[in-house]
Design a protein around this motif. Structure first.
Motif, PDB file in Angstrom:
ATOM      1  N   THR A 210       8.959  -6.741 -39.118  1.00  0.00           N
ATOM      2  CA  THR A 210       9.400  -5.958 -40.196  1.00  0.00           C
ATOM      3  C   THR A 210      10.192  -4.912 -39.536  1.00  0.00           C
ATOM      4  N   ILE A 211      11.037  -4.208 -40.520  1.00  0.00           N
ATOM      5  CA  ILE A 211      11.904  -2.997 -40.222  1.00  0.00           C
ATOM      6  C   ILE A 211      11.080  -1.761 -39.782  1.00  0.00           C
ATOM      7  N   GLY A 212      10.151  -1.829 -40.157  1.00  0.00           N
ATOM      8  CA  GLY A 212       9.173  -0.618 -39.919  1.00  0.00           C
ATOM      9  C   GLY A 212       9.361   0.695 -40.764  1.00  0.00           C
ATOM     10  N   ASN A 213       9.284   0.788 -42.142  1.00  0.00           N
ATOM     11  CA  ASN A 213       9.490   1.741 -42.934  1.00  0.00           C
ATOM     12  C   ASN A 213      10.694   2.738 -42.613  1.00  0.00           C
ATOM     13  N   VAL A 214      11.862   1.942 -42.776  1.00  0.00           N
ATOM     14  CA  VAL A 214      13.102   2.659 -42.181  1.00  0.00           C
ATOM     15  C   VAL A 214      13.557   3.613 -43.694  1.00  0.00           C
ATOM     16  N   SER A 215      14.105   4.813 -43.169  1.00  0.00           N
ATOM     17  CA  SER A 215      14.495   5.690 -44.387  1.00  0.00           C
ATOM     18  C   SER A 215      16.185   5.469 -44.432  1.00  0.00           C
ATOM     19  N   ILE A 216      16.508   5.066 -45.408  1.00  0.00           N
ATOM     20  CA  ILE A 216      17.921   4.875 -45.809  1.00  0.00           C
ATOM     21  C   ILE A 216      18.497   6.076 -46.571  1.00  0.00           C
ATOM     22  N   THR A 217      19.158   6.875 -45.907  1.00  0.00           N
ATOM     23  CA  THR A 217      19.263   8.425 -46.595  1.00  0.00           C
ATOM     24  C   THR A 217      20.442   8.384 -47.964  1.00  0.00           C
ATOM     25  N   GLY A 218      21.314   7.081 -47.908  1.00  0.00           N
ATOM     26  CA  GLY A 218      22.231   7.258 -48.843  1.00  0.00           C
ATOM     27  C   GLY A 218      23.638   7.997 -48.586  1.00  0.00           C
ATOM     28  N   ASP A 219      23.848   8.096 -47.209  1.00  0.00           N
ATOM     29  CA  ASP A 219      25.013   8.786 -46.569  1.00  0.00           C
ATOM     30  C   ASP A 219      26.172   7.655 -46.662  1.00  0.00           C
ATOM     31  N   LEU A 220      26.041   6.499 -46.431  1.00  0.00           N
ATOM     32  CA  LEU A 220      26.792   5.409 -46.103  1.00  0.00           C
ATOM     33  C   LEU A 220      26.771   4.387 -47.008  1.00  0.00           C
ATOM     34  N   ASP A 221      27.853   3.709 -47.477  1.00  0.00           N
ATOM     35  CA  ASP A 221      27.834   2.535 -48.375  1.00  0.00           C
ATOM     36  C   ASP A 221      27.044   1.043 -47.713  1.00  0.00           C
ATOM     37  N   THR A 222      27.488   1.255 -46.513  1.00  0.00           N
ATOM     38  CA  THR A 222      27.148  -0.022 -45.467  1.00  0.00           C
ATOM     39  C   THR A 222      26.159   0.453 -44.181  1.00  0.00           C
ATOM     40  N   VAL A 223      24.934   0.086 -44.220  1.00  0.00           N
ATOM     41  CA  VAL A 223      24.014   0.399 -43.063  1.00  0.00           C
ATOM     42  C   VAL A 223      23.451  -0.635 -42.342  1.00  0.00           C
ATOM     43  N   TYR A 224      23.520  -0.630 -41.028  1.00  0.00           N
ATOM     44  CA  TYR A 224      22.624  -1.732 -40.397  1.00  0.00           C
ATOM     45  C   TYR A 224      21.614  -0.941 -39.621  1.00  0.00           C
ATOM     46  N   TYR A 225      20.390  -1.475 -39.806  1.00  0.00           N
ATOM     47  CA  TYR A 225      19.229  -0.684 -39.052  1.00  0.00           C
ATOM     48  C   TYR A 225      18.640  -1.933 -38.137  1.00  0.00           C
ATOM     49  N   CYS A 226      18.062  -1.520 -36.982  1.00  0.00           N
ATOM     50  CA  CYS A 226      17.153  -2.461 -36.159  1.00  0.00           C
ATOM     51  C   CYS A 226      15.739  -2.032 -35.863  1.00  0.00           C
ATOM     52  N   ALA A 227      15.219  -2.980 -35.623  1.00  0.00           N
ATOM     53  CA  ALA A 227      13.699  -2.560 -35.196  1.00  0.00           C
ATOM     54  C   ALA A 227      13.185  -3.413 -34.226  1.00  0.00           C
ATOM     55  N   VAL A 228      12.399  -3.006 -33.093  1.00  0.00           N
ATOM     56  CA  VAL A 228      12.233  -3.770 -31.884  1.00  0.00           C
ATOM     57  C   VAL A 228      10.637  -3.809 -32.057  1.00  0.00           C
ATOM     58  N   GLN A 229      10.035  -4.934 -32.096  1.00  0.00           N
ATOM     59  CA  GLN A 229       8.607  -5.193 -32.210  1.00  0.00           C
ATOM     60  C   GLN A 229       8.128  -6.227 -31.206  1.00  0.00           C
ATOM     61  N   LYS A 230       6.975  -6.064 -30.721  1.00  0.00           N
ATOM     62  CA  LYS A 230       6.382  -6.914 -29.671  1.00  0.00           C
ATOM     63  C   LYS A 230       5.828  -8.345 -30.442  1.00  0.00           C
ATOM     64  N   VAL A 231       6.024  -9.433 -29.601  1.00  0.00           N
ATOM     65  CA  VAL A 231       5.417 -10.757 -29.952  1.00  0.00           C
ATOM     66  C   VAL A 231       3.855 -10.508 -29.539  1.00  0.00           C
ATOM     67  N   PRO A 232       2.751 -10.955 -30.450  1.00  0.00           N
ATOM     68  CA  PRO A 232       1.462 -10.964 -30.178  1.00  0.00           C
ATOM     69  C   PRO A 232       1.277 -11.933 -28.987  1.00  0.00           C
ATOM     70  N   THR A 233       0.126 -11.949 -28.336  1.00  0.00           N
ATOM     71  CA  THR A 233      -0.455 -13.049 -27.597  1.00  0.00           C
ATOM     72  C   THR A 233      -0.554 -14.337 -28.273  1.00  0.00           C
TER      73      THR A 233
END
Length: 622
Positions: A210-233
């Motif tokens: 998941t993107i991890g509860n990212v806060s979109i502040t409403g400053d822009l019309d278009t927003v790209y957000y990324c999140a990095v997570q580990k693959v489990p064993t």
């Protein structure tokens, strides 16, 4: 008249002989806990359909000829609030996206016949029967093939059976084979509600990113957000047999698309890794995604089904070598209302240890230059742009070739239609994909039927048709929904090392074209710093990171220049030819994160298809 009487007679024969509803498609509804359910059964002549939607208003299901709303054949119904009468109607939908007009009119010949209906505090249900193939020119036949299906609802019913139908409050699409034995597909259920895909059971596993509860502040019309997570064993090799988007229901109107990538080794001191989640986009100057995470694992866009399976021959490989590696989730939020919210959307991968015959891969192809070198002039009814996967890159495929089984064409709000063309040498083969009624809000993955064999040395041309009739300024390529893209994502097997294959228009060639004098127009002559002049002289202006510097320096000047000029037909034609003829581009192959430029391509000679429907049909029928 004889044909009409025949149809009526056949329908009368059916009355009183109910068909068992042995197929169920449960798919995306207006909220995760309120799915839409379409049930059906057929015999030799008829189909019986039951719609169960989470609404107190009207509900509809349409057969779409090309995947868009226009010319859809619609089963429409509701339960009257005052009389409790069940209303079932046969309607025809005409949509003009340029004029933002939709007309859902009653058919002169009513072929859907009511069987039953009801509603409670949450759901409305209608059941109706029709001939598989009617005598009505406004109807589409139910065939033994995957067909485009659009479904929609409104929270309120019409005031009368003949009242104007107001715009839906929810709309989605899917693909269903209503007739054949192969009708089981994504989201299908057996009558007892169990998944026909058998996603759960011995040896199965779910991975969720998941993107991890990212806060979109409403400053822009278009927003790209990324999140990095580990693959489990992972203790052994698995195949992902289906993906499933995990979408926050309140934020669904603002989630445009999602991409998931696997990452190579990332240095532990990399700032973006330490942060875990961060703003990102294809052109914002951040090199993190393509530098460390170039391997596309999955994609979702608004309009796709809520479960997306792979063919029984193939699965996406997940094994012990991926344990502890990182996965990057990228969400594109289209937020014109500038709303503030918190989002935790992502993707679920359904894994099985019952390995299939082939590992699958995904190829991103088309136009990779998301900047001012993709210029759409204003006031154009149709303007065409092409991106190619050149044969030098596809030589990297296995000698026996690959099999393409699904595709999605991606444009933004000005997209009219798009095709994925297939060339073997100078010969053009049938189209891989054709979205002739492109709808920004219905970007579902489309099956390639029959599956397509693609050989080393073959060529792909992604052709996108746009309209700028309502624009007074030129539109540039870019990641924002008000900018444009021309891409296709192709799912195939067996997996290859080639991840991305596309083109970007050369900056020097573009500048040479736009600097040519025009009658009553000043030429585009940008101011160059010594550093920019040296880059142009060195011939490296189309290689990263030099191209990024050139775009950052030149794009503001291009925007200022083009906003002040007029566009005559004499101005538009050279630009149209630049985008569709010759080799004014640099080919790009991305193999395991390593970008290889192909500077001197020699494409076959071919004409753009434009929006002429007969040309699509000719190539499709070859």
């Amino acid at each position: 008249m004889h044909a009409l009487l025949c149809c009526v007679f056949l329908l009368m024969l059916h009355v009183g002989h109910a068909i068992e509803l042995i197929n169920v498609r449960r798919t995306t509804g207006p909220a995760p806990d309120r799915p839409v359910e379409i049930s059906w059964g057929t015999n030799e002549t008829h189909i019986e359909v039951q719609l169960s939607y989470p609404t107190q208003g009207w509900l509809a299901m349409g057969l779409s000829p090309e995947g868009g709303m226009d010319q859809s054949d619609v089963l429409f119904g509701y339960v009257d609030d005052l009389t409790n009468e069940v209303i079932v109607q046969d309607r025809y939908l005409q949509a003009n996206l340029l004029k933002m007009s939709v007309n859902l009119s009653l058919d002169e010949q009513q072929d859907w016949q009511k069987i039953a209906g009801s509603k409670n505090g949450t759901y409305t249900v209608i059941r109706a029967v029709r001939l598989l193939k009617t005598c009505d020119k406004a109807d589409h036949p139910f065939r033994d093939a995957l067909q485009h299906v659009i479904y929609s609802l409104h929270t309120k019913p019409p005031t009368t059976p003949t009242a104007h139908i107001t715009k839906h409050t929810f709309k989605y699409s899917t693909n269903i084979n209503f007739v054949g034995a192969s009708s089981t597909a994504e989201g299908d259920r057996t009558p007892d509600g169990k998944s026909a895909l058998q996603l759960d059971g011995a040896g199965s596993k779910k991975l969720q990113f998941t993107i991890g509860n990212v806060s979109i502040t409403g400053d822009l019309d278009t927003v790209y957000y990324c999140a990095v997570q580990k693959v489990p064993t992972l203790d052994k090799k698995y195949h992902a047999i289906a993906t499933q988007p995990l979408l926050d229901k309140e934020n669904l109107p603002y989630i445009h698309h999602m991409l998931v990538y696997s990452c190579n080794d990332i240095p532990k001191d990399e700032p973006e890794l330490i942060k875990g989640k961060f703003p990102c986009s294809p052109t914002d100057g951040s090199t993190f995604m393509m530098k460390y995470c170039p391997n596309l694992l999955g994609a979702w866009a608004m309009g796709q089904a809520d479960v997306n399976p792979y063919p029984k021959e193939t699965g996406q490989p997940w094994g012990p070598e991926m344990s502890g590696k990182y996965v990057l989730v990228q969400l594109h939020y289209n937020n014109p209302e500038r709303r503030s919210f918190v989002d935790n959307s992502g993707m679920i991968y359904h894994l099985s240890d019952q390995l299939r015959q082939y590992d699958m891969g995904t190829l991103m192809t088309g136009l990779l230059g998301l900047d001012f070198t993709m210029t759409l002039p204003p006031g154009q009814k149709v303007f065409t742009v092409q991106g190619q996967c050149v044969n030098n890159c596809t030589e990297l495929f296995p000698k026996e070739g690959i099999t393409i089984f699904s595709s999605v064409i991606h444009m933004h709000t000005r997209g009219l239609s798009g095709v994925v063309r297939h060339f073997r040498g100078s010969k053009e083969l049938p189209l891989i994909d054709a979205n002739l009624k492109y709808d920004f809000n219905l970007q579902a993955t489309r099956p390639v039927m029959p599956f397509r064999k693609f050989l080393p040395g073959d060529r792909i041309v992604v052709e996108c048709n746009f309209t700028t009739e309502n624009d007074i300024q030129p539109v540039f390529g870019g990641e924002g929904s008000m900018e444009e893209m021309c891409l296709a994502f192709l799912n195939y097997y067996p997996k290859s090392a080639l991840k991305v294959c596309g083109t970007r228009f050369r900056v020097p060639d573009y500048l040479a074209l736009m600097s040519q004098p025009r009658p009553n127009q000043s030429a585009f002559r940008p101011k160059l710093t010594p550093e920019m002049a040296n880059i142009l002289m060195s011939g490296t202006s189309d290689l990263m990171p030099a191209r990024r510097l050139m775009v950052k320096h030149l794009q503001p000047q291009a925007q200022k220049y083009f906003s002040s000029r007029t566009w005559s037909e004499a101005d538009v034609k050279p630009l149209q030819d630049f985008f569709t003829k010759g080799a004014n581009y640099l080919g790009i192959c991305n193999v395991q994160g390593i970008l290889t430029p192909i500077p001197n391509d020699n494409p076959p000679v071919f004409e753009p298809m434009g929006c002429k429907r007969h040309r699509y049909m000719r190539i499709r029928a070859l």
